[in-house]
Design a protein around this motif. Sequence first.
Motif, PDB file in Angstrom:
ATOM      1  N   PRO A 317       0.621   0.993 -16.529  1.00 16.25           N
ATOM      2  CA  PRO A 317       1.172   0.315 -15.483  1.00 16.25           C
ATOM      3  C   PRO A 317       2.449   1.123 -14.484  1.00 16.25           C
ATOM      4  CG  PRO A 317       1.266  -1.149 -17.552  1.00 16.25           C
ATOM      5  CD  PRO A 317       0.838   0.380 -17.782  1.00 16.25           C
ATOM      6  N   SER A 318       2.779   0.804 -13.502  1.00 19.10           N
ATOM      7  CA  SER A 318       3.495   1.219 -12.676  1.00 19.10           C
ATOM      8  C   SER A 318       4.970   1.301 -13.161  1.00 19.10           C
ATOM      9  CB  SER A 318       3.438   0.691 -11.362  1.00 19.10           C
ATOM     10  OG  SER A 318       4.653   0.939 -10.377  1.00 19.10           O
ATOM     11  N   ILE A 319       5.783   2.301 -12.508  1.00 17.47           N
ATOM     12  CA  ILE A 319       7.007   2.461 -13.009  1.00 17.47           C
ATOM     13  C   ILE A 319       7.933   1.736 -12.070  1.00 17.47           C
ATOM     14  CG2 ILE A 319       6.921   4.427 -14.531  1.00 17.47           C
ATOM     15  CD1 ILE A 319       8.167   5.904 -12.184  1.00 17.47           C
ATOM     16  N   GLY A 320       7.313   1.279 -11.026  1.00 17.45           N
ATOM     17  CA  GLY A 320       7.952   0.148 -10.104  1.00 17.45           C
ATOM     18  C   GLY A 320       8.697   0.839  -8.843  1.00 17.45           C
ATOM     19  N   ALA A 321       9.815   0.375  -8.610  1.00 14.72           N
ATOM     20  CA  ALA A 321      10.762   0.844  -7.405  1.00 14.72           C
ATOM     21  C   ALA A 321      11.984   1.027  -7.806  1.00 14.72           C
ATOM     22  CB  ALA A 321      10.487  -0.392  -6.433  1.00 14.72           C
ATOM     23  N   GLY A 386       4.501  12.361 -10.002  1.00 14.50           N
ATOM     24  CA  GLY A 386       4.306  11.093  -9.787  1.00 14.50           C
ATOM     25  C   GLY A 386       3.933  11.088  -8.409  1.00 14.50           C
ATOM     26  N   ARG A 387       3.653   9.669  -7.891  1.00 16.88           N
ATOM     27  CA  ARG A 387       3.142   9.436  -6.568  1.00 16.88           C
ATOM     28  C   ARG A 387       3.461   8.170  -6.191  1.00 16.88           C
ATOM     29  NH1 ARG A 387      -3.129  10.575  -7.916  1.00 16.88           N
ATOM     30  NH2 ARG A 387      -3.850   8.878  -9.410  1.00 16.88           N
ATOM     31  N   VAL A 388       3.399   7.931  -4.884  1.00 16.43           N
ATOM     32  CA  VAL A 388       3.595   6.346  -4.553  1.00 16.43           C
ATOM     33  C   VAL A 388       2.087   5.904  -4.348  1.00 16.43           C
ATOM     34  CG1 VAL A 388       4.492   5.028  -2.439  1.00 16.43           C
ATOM     35  CG2 VAL A 388       5.862   7.139  -3.185  1.00 16.43           C
ATOM     36  N   ARG A 389       1.969   4.772  -5.000  1.00 20.60           N
ATOM     37  CA  ARG A 389       0.549   4.017  -4.631  1.00 20.60           C
ATOM     38  C   ARG A 389       0.296   3.316  -3.491  1.00 20.60           C
ATOM     39  NH1 ARG A 389       0.057   0.824 -10.307  1.00 20.60           N
ATOM     40  NH2 ARG A 389       0.639  -0.724  -9.186  1.00 20.60           N
ATOM     41  N   SER A 390      -0.825   2.861  -3.440  1.00 16.94           N
ATOM     42  CA  SER A 390      -0.964   2.215  -1.884  1.00 16.94           C
ATOM     43  C   SER A 390      -0.343   0.896  -1.838  1.00 16.94           C
ATOM     44  CB  SER A 390      -2.760   1.847  -1.990  1.00 16.94           C
ATOM     45  OG  SER A 390      -2.942   1.165  -2.736  1.00 16.94           O
ATOM     46  N   ASP A 391       0.161   0.182  -2.855  1.00 16.55           N
ATOM     47  CA  ASP A 391       1.205  -1.043  -2.914  1.00 16.55           C
ATOM     48  C   ASP A 391       2.538  -0.640  -2.816  1.00 16.55           C
ATOM     49  OD1 ASP A 391       1.672  -0.201  -5.288  1.00 16.55           O
ATOM     50  OD2 ASP A 391       1.018  -1.889  -6.577  1.00 16.55           O
ATOM     51  N   GLY A 392       2.840   0.600  -2.649  1.00  8.52           N
ATOM     52  CA  GLY A 392       4.284   1.175  -2.496  1.00  8.52           C
ATOM     53  C   GLY A 392       4.993   1.236  -3.826  1.00  8.52           C
ATOM     54  N   LEU A 393       4.612   1.061  -4.919  1.00 13.07           N
ATOM     55  CA  LEU A 393       4.994   1.055  -6.226  1.00 13.07           C
ATOM     56  C   LEU A 393       4.916   2.599  -6.828  1.00 13.07           C
ATOM     57  CD1 LEU A 393       4.109  -2.111  -7.934  1.00 13.07           C
ATOM     58  CD2 LEU A 393       6.315  -1.559  -6.686  1.00 13.07           C
ATOM     59  N   LEU A 394       5.520   3.132  -7.460  1.00 14.94           N
ATOM     60  CA  LEU A 394       5.627   4.456  -8.001  1.00 14.94           C
ATOM     61  C   LEU A 394       4.704   4.480  -9.329  1.00 14.94           C
ATOM     62  CD1 LEU A 394       9.376   5.103  -7.539  1.00 14.94           C
ATOM     63  CD2 LEU A 394       7.512   6.762  -6.667  1.00 14.94           C
ATOM     64  N   GLU A 395       3.942   5.475  -9.539  1.00 12.47           N
ATOM     65  CA  GLU A 395       3.203   5.992 -10.287  1.00 12.47           C
ATOM     66  C   GLU A 395       3.731   7.183 -11.120  1.00 12.47           C
ATOM     67  OE1 GLU A 395      -1.633   6.643 -11.503  1.00 12.47           O
ATOM     68  OE2 GLU A 395      -0.902   6.443  -9.682  1.00 12.47           O
ATOM     69  N   PHE A 396       3.930   7.127 -12.576  1.00  6.53           N
ATOM     70  CA  PHE A 396       4.378   8.227 -13.407  1.00  6.53           C
ATOM     71  C   PHE A 396       3.124   8.857 -13.843  1.00  6.53           C
ATOM     72  CE2 PHE A 396       5.101   9.655 -17.650  1.00  6.53           C
ATOM     73  CZ  PHE A 396       6.266  10.556 -17.380  1.00  6.53           C
ATOM     74  N   LEU A 397       2.995  10.368 -13.483  1.00  4.63           N
ATOM     75  CA  LEU A 397       2.027  11.037 -14.349  1.00  4.63           C
ATOM     76  C   LEU A 397       2.208  12.063 -15.059  1.00  4.63           C
ATOM     77  CD1 LEU A 397       0.437  11.354 -10.430  1.00  4.63           C
ATOM     78  CD2 LEU A 397      -0.432  10.034 -12.367  1.00  4.63           C
ATOM     79  N   GLY A 398       3.481  11.889 -15.735  1.00  8.37           N
ATOM     80  CA  GLY A 398       3.630  12.879 -16.879  1.00  8.37           C
ATOM     81  C   GLY A 398       4.587  13.947 -16.440  1.00  8.37           C
TER      82      GLY A 398
END
Length: 500
Positions: A317-321, A386-398
């Motif tokens: 899951p995303s780490i959100g905003a 990390g990166r910003v997903r297409s829905d604007g939420l943040l994704e954690f990548l280690g």
Amino acid sequence: MAQVTVVAELEAVANQVSQRPDAVAVTFQGETISYRELWERAGRVADHARSLGATTAGVHLERSIDLVVAVVGLLRAECAAVPLDVGYPVERLRFMCADAGVRVAIGHEAPLARLGGFSAVARDGLMVWAVDESVPAQETEAELAYVVYTSGSTGRPKGVRYAHHNLANLIAWQSDTSSCGAGDRTLQFAPSSFDIIYQEVLTTLGEGGTVVCCTEDERLDPQELWDLIESERVNRIFVPFVMIQSLALFVEDVSPATHPLREILTAGEQVQASDRIRALFTRLPDCRLVNQWGTTESHVSTSYELPADVSSWDDLPSIGAPIRDTRVLVCDDDGRPVPDGEIGELWVAGAAVGPGYLGLPERTAQSYVPDPQHPGEPAYRTGDLGRVRSDGLLEFLGRQDTQVKVRGFRIELGEIETVLNSDPAVAQAVVSVAGATAEERYLRAYVVPKALADDDLPAALLATLRERLPAYMVPTGIEVVASLPRTASGKIDRLALRSV
């Protein structure tokens, strides 16, 4: 009750003392104290700190109501707390005291005696005030709320400073966004050395709730923890993800009627929405999983409440905003923000960023840098990707400094761990990278079986991984172990896996 001028993060608590003085503020093993008694006892802590001229005080208390009282009391005194976890080795504690210039300490008698160097000068119930006369009195920044020590890459623990305004912003945001409120009960799970204790205690007391303390045995045993949640009617817990995984193994008798949890908040490790985790929240349909992300240097920086429909959850899951008055930037190696969708280092800016490391100006200058969008303000370089997903939420990548790349393939270890943790025979699983050089790197998995494992378990798990993942993501071997090493805060100690 007369209005008292207090630091910003205690204003809501002081209001609750005025409005509901007889309500239960803290409970532990059958003992309870009201908001009035909490405030009076915390006031005595503040008076002692001031009379001893303490601007910094070590906190060396066992799990108890006293610990909650001391947290509030030192904030009232505007005396920076230096948590000295009673479970830490004495050598580490002495280093922390020397590094932070701890002259005054509040603790229980037995731990203080083990620590050595301190002489008792005052007592309040079971709490002892002690002074180390060999340490000169010194001034501390007035804005400093606490100093928490975290492991350093060089092996030297780093003292991370956090200010009152940082803490006030976090607590106000947490209270506003939580589904819990007056009369609700929150578990005090975090060790004193972990900054989450402030989130647990101050949020709950500011809402008019009850802080439920637990023993160390209850904290470490998932079955005992479920029993405590049931008997104490706990509504909210802040726990590492590894504890959620452990709790998910013992859900046969869990239901909303017996376990009235409404929020489980986790931070510090990547959430993996395995089948077992989904099953836990299916059994507790009124409970929400909240994934928070941050570092000790920024406490909580982002948050994401997973939807009620567990079938819609991403495996990772995303780490959100970002939380209130906080910004999270995704930057390239030169500190320039990258376009949405591109991978970069996560930088934190705004109200979540503390003032830096204690006594380490060069390290502070390396990690706390000008915000590229607001150069007059500091930003903290987390070292996380990390990166910003297409829905604007943040994704954690280690972690950036432990980026997993094997045989030219970039690999997200959490994806492999999710598959392993979904197997009914597995209690917990962790995947790590072994090999000294890039050419020698390979994946290895460590699995704790749910019951007594047979010799065929590693082969069966490897077969499952081959069915569900690309070949380059399948570990070369799976080692069955009795347990996984943990850090003091309860997270998996991935560095220690090398010696398992």
